[in-house]
Design a protein around this motif. Structure first.
Motif, PDB file in Angstrom:
ATOM      1  N   THR A 190       0.850  -1.186   0.000  1.00  0.00           N
ATOM      2  CA  THR A 190       0.000   0.000   0.000  1.00  0.00           C
ATOM      3  C   THR A 190       0.888   1.238   0.000  1.00  0.00           C
ATOM      4  OG1 THR A 190      -0.102  -0.006   2.417  1.00  0.00           O
ATOM      5  CG2 THR A 190      -1.851  -1.170   1.251  1.00  0.00           C
ATOM      6  N   ASN A 191       0.607   2.162  -0.938  1.00  0.00           N
ATOM      7  CA  ASN A 191       1.452   3.337  -1.093  1.00  0.00           C
ATOM      8  C   ASN A 191       0.685   4.636  -0.883  1.00  0.00           C
ATOM      9  OD1 ASN A 191       3.715   1.737  -1.948  1.00  0.00           O
ATOM     10  ND2 ASN A 191       2.621   1.421  -3.874  1.00  0.00           N
ATOM     11  N   GLY A 192      -0.461   4.584  -0.289  1.00  0.00           N
ATOM     12  CA  GLY A 192      -1.291   5.763  -0.145  1.00  0.00           C
ATOM     13  C   GLY A 192      -0.667   6.845   0.693  1.00  0.00           C
ATOM     14  N   GLU A 193       0.268   6.506   1.577  1.00  0.00           N
ATOM     15  CA  GLU A 193       0.887   7.509   2.444  1.00  0.00           C
ATOM     16  C   GLU A 193       2.396   7.497   2.258  1.00  0.00           C
ATOM     17  OE1 GLU A 193      -0.383   6.852   6.433  1.00  0.00           O
ATOM     18  OE2 GLU A 193      -2.516   7.052   5.952  1.00  0.00           O
ATOM     19  N   SER A 194       2.808   7.248   1.016  1.00  0.00           N
ATOM     20  CA  SER A 194       4.236   7.258   0.660  1.00  0.00           C
ATOM     21  C   SER A 194       5.031   6.274   1.496  1.00  0.00           C
ATOM     22  CB  SER A 194       4.824   8.679   0.821  1.00  0.00           C
ATOM     23  OG  SER A 194       4.141   9.576  -0.027  1.00  0.00           O
ATOM     24  N   ARG A 195       4.474   5.166   1.747  1.00  0.00           N
ATOM     25  CA  ARG A 195       5.200   4.122   2.465  1.00  0.00           C
ATOM     26  C   ARG A 195       4.746   2.773   1.910  1.00  0.00           C
ATOM     27  NH1 ARG A 195       2.091   2.126   7.010  1.00  0.00           N
ATOM     28  NH2 ARG A 195       0.088   3.205   7.173  1.00  0.00           N
ATOM     29  N   THR A 196       5.590   1.802   2.053  1.00  0.00           N
ATOM     30  CA  THR A 196       5.298   0.473   1.555  1.00  0.00           C
ATOM     31  C   THR A 196       5.213  -0.491   2.727  1.00  0.00           C
ATOM     32  OG1 THR A 196       6.433   0.884  -0.538  1.00  0.00           O
ATOM     33  CG2 THR A 196       6.099  -1.425   0.110  1.00  0.00           C
ATOM     34  N   LEU A 197       4.116  -1.209   2.797  1.00  0.00           N
ATOM     35  CA  LEU A 197       3.918  -2.198   3.858  1.00  0.00           C
ATOM     36  C   LEU A 197       3.760  -3.558   3.191  1.00  0.00           C
ATOM     37  CD1 LEU A 197       1.312  -0.291   6.058  1.00  0.00           C
ATOM     38  CD2 LEU A 197       3.787  -0.378   6.367  1.00  0.00           C
ATOM     39  N   SER A 198       4.474  -4.558   3.675  1.00  0.00           N
ATOM     40  CA  SER A 198       4.361  -5.917   3.143  1.00  0.00           C
ATOM     41  C   SER A 198       3.773  -6.823   4.226  1.00  0.00           C
ATOM     42  CB  SER A 198       5.735  -6.444   2.716  1.00  0.00           C
ATOM     43  OG  SER A 198       6.230  -5.691   1.638  1.00  0.00           O
ATOM     44  N   TYR A 199       2.760  -7.590   3.838  1.00  0.00           N
ATOM     45  CA  TYR A 199       2.104  -8.494   4.785  1.00  0.00           C
ATOM     46  C   TYR A 199       2.198  -9.914   4.240  1.00  0.00           C
ATOM     47  CZ  TYR A 199      -0.003  -4.207   6.563  1.00  0.00           C
ATOM     48  OH  TYR A 199      -0.199  -2.953   7.084  1.00  0.00           O
ATOM     49  N   SER A 200       2.588 -10.837   5.056  1.00  0.00           N
ATOM     50  CA  SER A 200       2.626 -12.242   4.673  1.00  0.00           C
ATOM     51  C   SER A 200       1.701 -13.029   5.590  1.00  0.00           C
ATOM     52  CB  SER A 200       4.049 -12.801   4.765  1.00  0.00           C
ATOM     53  OG  SER A 200       4.899 -12.135   3.864  1.00  0.00           O
ATOM     54  N   ILE A 201       0.862 -13.872   5.012  1.00  0.00           N
ATOM     55  CA  ILE A 201      -0.056 -14.677   5.821  1.00  0.00           C
ATOM     56  C   ILE A 201       0.072 -16.127   5.391  1.00  0.00           C
ATOM     57  CG2 ILE A 201      -1.736 -12.834   6.225  1.00  0.00           C
ATOM     58  CD1 ILE A 201      -3.387 -13.900   3.983  1.00  0.00           C
ATOM     59  N   CYS A 202      -0.219 -17.020   6.274  1.00  0.00           N
ATOM     60  CA  CYS A 202      -0.121 -18.440   5.979  1.00  0.00           C
ATOM     61  C   CYS A 202      -1.356 -19.145   6.506  1.00  0.00           C
ATOM     62  CB  CYS A 202       1.146 -19.023   6.614  1.00  0.00           C
ATOM     63  SG  CYS A 202       1.431 -20.746   6.165  1.00  0.00           S
ATOM     64  N   SER A 203      -2.075 -19.809   5.591  1.00  0.00           N
ATOM     65  CA  SER A 203      -3.247 -20.593   5.958  1.00  0.00           C
ATOM     66  C   SER A 203      -4.244 -19.784   6.768  1.00  0.00           C
ATOM     67  CB  SER A 203      -2.830 -21.846   6.748  1.00  0.00           C
ATOM     68  OG  SER A 203      -2.002 -22.660   5.978  1.00  0.00           O
ATOM     69  N   GLY A 204      -4.646 -18.643   6.247  1.00  0.00           N
ATOM     70  CA  GLY A 204      -5.599 -17.840   6.983  1.00  0.00           C
ATOM     71  C   GLY A 204      -6.002 -16.608   6.221  1.00  0.00           C
ATOM     72  N   SER A 205      -6.384 -15.567   6.963  1.00  0.00           N
ATOM     73  CA  SER A 205      -6.833 -14.342   6.316  1.00  0.00           C
ATOM     74  C   SER A 205      -6.226 -13.141   7.020  1.00  0.00           C
ATOM     75  CB  SER A 205      -8.363 -14.251   6.353  1.00  0.00           C
ATOM     76  OG  SER A 205      -8.814 -14.203   7.697  1.00  0.00           O
ATOM     77  N   LEU A 206      -6.260 -12.009   6.323  1.00  0.00           N
ATOM     78  CA  LEU A 206      -5.700 -10.759   6.824  1.00  0.00           C
ATOM     79  C   LEU A 206      -6.607  -9.628   6.380  1.00  0.00           C
ATOM     80  CD1 LEU A 206      -3.251  -9.186   8.080  1.00  0.00           C
ATOM     81  CD2 LEU A 206      -2.314  -9.087   5.752  1.00  0.00           C
ATOM     82  N   THR A 207      -6.965  -8.740   7.306  1.00  0.00           N
ATOM     83  CA  THR A 207      -7.815  -7.592   6.995  1.00  0.00           C
ATOM     84  C   THR A 207      -7.003  -6.312   7.188  1.00  0.00           C
ATOM     85  OG1 THR A 207      -9.785  -8.784   7.717  1.00  0.00           O
ATOM     86  CG2 THR A 207      -9.954  -6.382   7.561  1.00  0.00           C
ATOM     87  N   LEU A 208      -6.925  -5.495   6.093  1.00  0.00           N
ATOM     88  CA  LEU A 208      -6.143  -4.260   6.126  1.00  0.00           C
ATOM     89  C   LEU A 208      -7.053  -3.052   5.996  1.00  0.00           C
ATOM     90  CD1 LEU A 208      -3.324  -5.269   3.599  1.00  0.00           C
ATOM     91  CD2 LEU A 208      -3.255  -5.448   6.092  1.00  0.00           C
ATOM     92  N   PRO A 209      -7.019  -2.121   6.939  1.00  0.00           N
ATOM     93  CA  PRO A 209      -7.774  -0.869   6.770  1.00  0.00           C
ATOM     94  C   PRO A 209      -7.069   0.039   5.759  1.00  0.00           C
ATOM     95  CG  PRO A 209      -6.554  -0.831   8.836  1.00  0.00           C
ATOM     96  CD  PRO A 209      -6.330  -2.184   8.241  1.00  0.00           C
ATOM     97  N   LEU A 210      -7.864   0.648   4.849  1.00  0.00           N
ATOM     98  CA  LEU A 210      -7.289   1.521   3.833  1.00  0.00           C
ATOM     99  C   LEU A 210      -7.963   2.883   3.872  1.00  0.00           C
ATOM    100  CD1 LEU A 210      -7.093  -0.836   0.702  1.00  0.00           C
ATOM    101  CD2 LEU A 210      -5.264  -0.272   2.310  1.00  0.00           C
ATOM    102  N   ALA A 211      -7.161   3.924   3.707  1.00  0.00           N
ATOM    103  CA  ALA A 211      -7.704   5.268   3.550  1.00  0.00           C
ATOM    104  C   ALA A 211      -8.164   5.447   2.111  1.00  0.00           C
ATOM    105  CB  ALA A 211      -6.635   6.300   3.898  1.00  0.00           C
TER     106      ALA A 211
END
Length: 364
Positions: free
Chosen positions: A313-334
């Motif tokens: 996600t680059n909405g705020e000039s930053r890069t975030l990397s998320y790794s998940i295994c056998s499941g789910s991940l919920t990310l809030p976005l502006a």
């Protein structure tokens, strides 16, 4: 099934195949004699009188050729086409034949011809035995047979949906015979027990009022719209056809979804936003710009390898990397967040990315 208990204590049951007799056809009758008592009961013999005339008709009942199969050792003699004498096997001491406790006998009549619609009576008489209670002046024991009008009685009911939302009403349709003497009742249970309105019954008159449209096949077409919301799952619709003392039952089941969540008093301080009713599933290995605030829900299937999903996600000039295994991940976005996502070593049917915007109520 018809049954009767004699003064001697023996019980007689009459069943038939098919389970519902139809005019001008053939059937197999099964007569069972049972001793439910703890002691033996003498049974020197039986006389079987087949019906002559069904109630309400003037057409003689002519059984014609049929086969009467007695239990092993018993013999039969046809005194006339409608009158048969049944004799048990002889005993060594010349005493009358006895049926022991819990004992039973079965007599089978095959190729039994039915006649006009109506109710007829088969009569049984136990052969008298000196000193046996109930046989000195034995009266014929009645066993009834109900013969339905010929042709289709009911084509099973169908619903207008495969599944209903909680609170919906339903439309149910079926075809039925307009033959005289057949009564129809539709019963359904749209609400949970204890609600005070869990059982609804629709009578034949109401069915006629709603439709009863004549069809080319001789049946009538009925349509009924429920008046009570469906709030329990499942909801059985039971259509019963009654003729004389016999009934036929046809059932169809409505599947009903769970109700929306119910909340009591809710007090919120600050800004509150609900989820949308229309989440959007994104394409695999792609990019996305969020038009509003919301959530990005990422899912991977269990057991896949390396099972790694990366979201940038680059909405705020930053890069975030998320790794998940056998499941789910919920990310809030502006709003206006630029998102890209890839799945390393995972096929498209093993992961998904879904965008859920804020601003409306979500329907689970």
């Amino acid at each position: 099934m018809s049954h009767v208990t004699s003064p001697t204590g023996l019980r007689y049951h009459l069943t038939h195949t098919p389970p519902h007799l139809t005019a001008h056809s053939h059937a197999t009758l099964t007569l069972t004699v049972h001793n439910p008592t703890p002691h033996s009961i003498p049974l020197p013999g039986l006389t079987l009188a087949l019906p002559d005339t069904p109630t309400g008709t003037a057409t003689p009942h002519t059984p014609g050729p049929l086969t009467l199969q007695p239990p092993q050792g018993w013999t039969t003699h046809a005194d006339s086409p409608t009158h048969h004498t049944l004799t048990p096997p002889a005993t060594r001491d010349s005493q009358p034949h006895e049926l022991p406790p819990a004992g039973h006998l079965t007599f089978t009549l095959t190729n039994y011809p039915t006649s006009e619609p109506g109710t007829s009576t088969l009569h049984l008489t136990e052969t008298p035995h000196p000193g046996q209670k109930g046989t000195d002046n034995a009266e014929p024991l009645p066993l009834t047979l109900t013969t339905w009008p010929s042709g289709t009685i009911v084509n099973p009911p169908t619903l207008n949906k495969n599944r209903y939302n909680n609170g919906d009403t339903a439309t149910i349709e079926w075809e039925y015979s307009p033959a005289d003497g057949i009564d129809y009742t539709l019963t359904y249970y749209p609400q949970p027990a204890g609600s005070g309105n869990e059982k609804n019954t629709v009578t034949y008159a109401q069915i006629q009022d709603h439709s009863g449209t004549a069809m080319s096949n001789g049946l009538r077409h009925a349509v009924y719209n429920t008046t009570v919301p469906l709030t329990t799952d499942p909801v059985p619709f039971i259509l019963t056809a009654t003729y004389q003392n016999d009934t036929r039952t046809y059932t169809t089941i409505a599947s009903v979804g769970e109700p929306d969540a119910q909340f009591g008093k809710l007090q919120v301080t600050g800004h509150t936003t609900l989820l949308s009713t229309t989440p959007q599933t994104l394409t695999a290995n792609g990019s996305f710009t969020s038009p509003t605030e919301g959530f990005l829900v990422c899912w991977t299937a269990p057991g896949t390898a390396p099972n790694k999903l990366t979201v940038n996600t680059n909405g705020e000039s930053r890069t975030l990397s998320y790794s998940i295994c056998s499941g789910s991940l919920t990310l809030p976005l502006a709003a206006q967040s630029a998102v890209s996502y890839t799945a390393d070593g995972v096929s498209g049917d093993q992961y998904s990315v879904t965008w859920i915007p804020l601003g409306h109520a979500i329907n689970q």
